[in-house]
Design a protein around this motif. Structure first.
Motif, PDB file in Angstrom:
ATOM      1  N   PHE A 290       9.244 -10.898  -5.680  1.00 43.64           N
ATOM      2  CA  PHE A 290       9.521 -12.039  -4.808  1.00 43.64           C
ATOM      3  C   PHE A 290      10.636 -12.945  -5.328  1.00 43.64           C
ATOM      4  N   ARG A 291      11.120 -12.674  -6.539  1.00 42.80           N
ATOM      5  CA  ARG A 291      12.241 -13.453  -7.076  1.00 42.80           C
ATOM      6  C   ARG A 291      13.585 -12.754  -6.824  1.00 42.80           C
ATOM      7  N   HIS A 292      13.574 -11.687  -6.030  1.00 40.54           N
ATOM      8  CA  HIS A 292      14.781 -10.925  -5.721  1.00 40.54           C
ATOM      9  C   HIS A 292      14.981 -10.863  -4.214  1.00 40.54           C
ATOM     10  N   HIS A 293      16.197 -11.173  -3.778  1.00 41.01           N
ATOM     11  CA  HIS A 293      16.503 -11.097  -2.349  1.00 41.01           C
ATOM     12  C   HIS A 293      16.644  -9.646  -1.890  1.00 41.01           C
ATOM     13  N   LEU A 294      17.131  -8.799  -2.803  1.00 45.24           N
ATOM     14  CA  LEU A 294      17.442  -7.412  -2.465  1.00 45.24           C
ATOM     15  C   LEU A 294      16.896  -6.479  -3.531  1.00 45.24           C
ATOM     16  N   ILE A 295      16.241  -5.415  -3.072  1.00 43.62           N
ATOM     17  CA  ILE A 295      15.708  -4.378  -3.950  1.00 43.62           C
ATOM     18  C   ILE A 295      16.394  -3.067  -3.569  1.00 43.62           C
ATOM     19  N   PHE A 296      16.816  -2.312  -4.569  1.00 41.53           N
ATOM     20  CA  PHE A 296      17.453  -1.020  -4.358  1.00 41.53           C
ATOM     21  C   PHE A 296      16.443   0.080  -4.666  1.00 41.53           C
ATOM     22  N   MET A 297      16.452   1.122  -3.840  1.00 37.39           N
ATOM     23  CA  MET A 297      15.511   2.218  -4.048  1.00 37.39           C
ATOM     24  C   MET A 297      16.200   3.522  -3.705  1.00 37.39           C
ATOM     25  N   HIS A 298      16.143   4.473  -4.607  1.00 38.79           N
ATOM     26  CA  HIS A 298      16.613   5.809  -4.267  1.00 38.79           C
ATOM     27  C   HIS A 298      15.736   6.827  -4.986  1.00 38.79           C
ATOM     28  N   GLY A 299      15.850   8.086  -4.564  1.00 39.75           N
ATOM     29  CA  GLY A 299      15.029   9.121  -5.182  1.00 39.75           C
ATOM     30  C   GLY A 299      15.433  10.493  -4.717  1.00 39.75           C
ATOM     31  N   ARG A 300      14.832  11.482  -5.369  1.00 43.70           N
ATOM     32  CA  ARG A 300      15.168  12.881  -5.122  1.00 43.70           C
ATOM     33  C   ARG A 300      13.943  13.712  -4.731  1.00 43.70           C
ATOM     34  N   HIS A 301      12.733  13.169  -4.977  1.00 44.21           N
ATOM     35  CA  HIS A 301      11.510  13.941  -4.772  1.00 44.21           C
ATOM     36  C   HIS A 301      10.492  13.129  -3.966  1.00 44.21           C
ATOM     37  N   LYS A 302       9.420  13.802  -3.555  1.00 48.14           N
ATOM     38  CA  LYS A 302       8.355  13.094  -2.841  1.00 48.14           C
ATOM     39  C   LYS A 302       7.674  12.107  -3.786  1.00 48.14           C
ATOM     40  N   PHE A 303       7.100  11.077  -3.224  1.00 42.69           N
ATOM     41  CA  PHE A 303       6.414  10.041  -3.998  1.00 42.69           C
ATOM     42  C   PHE A 303       5.347   9.420  -3.107  1.00 42.69           C
ATOM     43  N   GLN A 304       4.503   8.598  -3.716  1.00 41.77           N
ATOM     44  CA  GLN A 304       3.471   7.915  -2.939  1.00 41.77           C
ATOM     45  C   GLN A 304       3.159   6.572  -3.581  1.00 41.77           C
ATOM     46  N   PHE A 305       3.031   5.540  -2.757  1.00 35.21           N
ATOM     47  CA  PHE A 305       2.634   4.219  -3.222  1.00 35.21           C
ATOM     48  C   PHE A 305       1.124   4.070  -3.072  1.00 35.21           C
ATOM     49  N   SER A 306       0.562   3.146  -3.833  1.00 39.78           N
ATOM     50  CA  SER A 306      -0.845   2.806  -3.669  1.00 39.78           C
ATOM     51  C   SER A 306      -0.967   1.833  -2.492  1.00 39.78           C
ATOM     52  N   ALA A 307      -2.191   1.605  -2.034  1.00 42.58           N
ATOM     53  CA  ALA A 307      -2.422   0.654  -0.940  1.00 42.58           C
ATOM     54  C   ALA A 307      -1.944  -0.739  -1.341  1.00 42.58           C
ATOM     55  N   LYS A 308      -2.179  -1.124  -2.603  1.00 41.65           N
ATOM     56  CA  LYS A 308      -1.747  -2.446  -3.092  1.00 41.65           C
ATOM     57  C   LYS A 308      -0.219  -2.557  -3.089  1.00 41.65           C
ATOM     58  N   GLU A 309       0.460  -1.482  -3.507  1.00 35.66           N
ATOM     59  CA  GLU A 309       1.925  -1.493  -3.527  1.00 35.66           C
ATOM     60  C   GLU A 309       2.487  -1.598  -2.109  1.00 35.66           C
ATOM     61  N   ARG A 310       1.904  -0.848  -1.174  1.00 31.76           N
ATOM     62  CA  ARG A 310       2.347  -0.926   0.224  1.00 31.76           C
ATOM     63  C   ARG A 310       2.168  -2.336   0.777  1.00 31.76           C
ATOM     64  N   GLN A 311       1.011  -2.936   0.469  1.00 28.39           N
ATOM     65  CA  GLN A 311       0.716  -4.281   0.974  1.00 28.39           C
ATOM     66  C   GLN A 311       1.726  -5.294   0.442  1.00 28.39           C
ATOM     67  N   GLN A 312       2.042  -5.201  -0.850  1.00 25.72           N
ATOM     68  CA  GLN A 312       2.986  -6.164  -1.421  1.00 25.72           C
ATOM     69  C   GLN A 312       4.399  -5.941  -0.889  1.00 25.72           C
ATOM     70  N   LEU A 313       4.808  -4.680  -0.697  1.00 29.13           N
ATOM     71  CA  LEU A 313       6.130  -4.415  -0.117  1.00 29.13           C
ATOM     72  C   LEU A 313       6.223  -4.994   1.288  1.00 29.13           C
ATOM     73  N   ALA A 314       5.153  -4.844   2.075  1.00 32.70           N
ATOM     74  CA  ALA A 314       5.140  -5.401   3.433  1.00 32.70           C
ATOM     75  C   ALA A 314       5.261  -6.921   3.383  1.00 32.70           C
ATOM     76  N   GLU A 315       4.565  -7.549   2.447  1.00 31.88           N
ATOM     77  CA  GLU A 315       4.636  -9.010   2.304  1.00 31.88           C
ATOM     78  C   GLU A 315       6.028  -9.440   1.841  1.00 31.88           C
ATOM     79  N   TYR A 316       6.601  -8.693   0.903  1.00 26.88           N
ATOM     80  CA  TYR A 316       7.945  -8.982   0.407  1.00 26.88           C
ATOM     81  C   TYR A 316       8.954  -8.969   1.558  1.00 26.88           C
ATOM     82  N   LEU A 317       8.890  -7.955   2.403  1.00 27.64           N
ATOM     83  CA  LEU A 317       9.811  -7.842   3.531  1.00 27.64           C
ATOM     84  C   LEU A 317       9.558  -8.935   4.562  1.00 27.64           C
ATOM     85  N   ALA A 318       8.298  -9.249   4.822  1.00 19.76           N
ATOM     86  CA  ALA A 318       7.957 -10.288   5.794  1.00 19.76           C
ATOM     87  C   ALA A 318       8.434 -11.665   5.336  1.00 19.76           C
TER      88      ALA A 318
END
Length: 199
Positions: free
Chosen positions: A61-89
């Motif tokens: 929440f102290r960053h206006h912009l987050i960079f994300m890239h990758g090469r393989h499949k991945f999965q977030f936890s429910a808590k991580e998804r919830q916080q990302l949604a809040e961060y974007l909102a």
């Protein structure tokens, strides 16, 4: 002086890289090189300090912009998804990129964003959007060069055909702003000057 140091820190843009288990740090210098180019070309006060953050880290929440890239499949936890949604909102933004146009990373990103933001799917950003023009202070990228790998007998590319195409980015819109901008094509290798045919 102390005042100058505080003022410099407050006027500096810090961009963090999002951690995940799908190759989040390959290629490792892409973001740093991109930030250095932005600082020089756009005359922005951008830090090239590398900051890796987990999706459930409160420092997000102290960053206006987050960079994300990758090469393989991945999965977030429910808590991580919830916080990302809040961060974007709350006004945050994610710039994501699929290294070497990885289908497994792209599929995983679509799934995870759909889980976190079920009512806001990724959609193509119209090629006429001002984001692709020089109106925001950058370059006009309405047309770009796409390196299209040609596959051999196996799974490995043997050559790349270059062609001029309309720029293609996807995004998630929250109200009137693009909160997520995603490139399904590899743009991460360019700042590292990779010449591999898959890039």
């Amino acid at each position: 002086s102390k005042v100058t140091k505080v003022d410099d820190a407050r006027s500096t843009l810090y961009i963090a890289k999002l951690e995940h288990n799908g190759g989040c740090n390959a290629p490792p210098a892409a973001l740093v090189n991109l930030l250095r180019a932005a600082s020089k070309e756009l005359e922005l006060n951008v830090s090239d300090e590398e900051r890796m953050l987990s999706p459930d880290d409160e420092a997000l929440f102290r960053h206006h912009l987050i960079f994300m890239h990758g090469r393989h499949k991945f999965q977030f936890s429910a808590k991580e998804r919830q916080q990302l949604a809040e961060y974007l909102a709350r006004g945050g933004m994610i710039m994501a990129d699929s290294i070497c146009a990885s289908k497994s990373f792209t599929t995983a990103l679509r799934r995870e964003l759909n889980e976190a933001l079920a009512d806001r799917p990724l959609q193509r950003i119209p090629p006429t959007h001002r984001l692709f023009t020089d109106a925001c202070g950058g370059a006009d990228i309405r047309e770009v060069t796409l390196r299209d790998p040609m596959m051999g007998d196996g799974d490995q590319p043997i050559a790349a055909r270059e062609r001029q195409v309309e720029a293609q980015l996807e995004g998630v819109k929250i109200e009137e702003r693009w909160a997520v901008i995603f490139s399904p094509y590899d743009i991460s290798c360019a700042p590292e000057s990779h010449e591999a045919v898959g890039c």
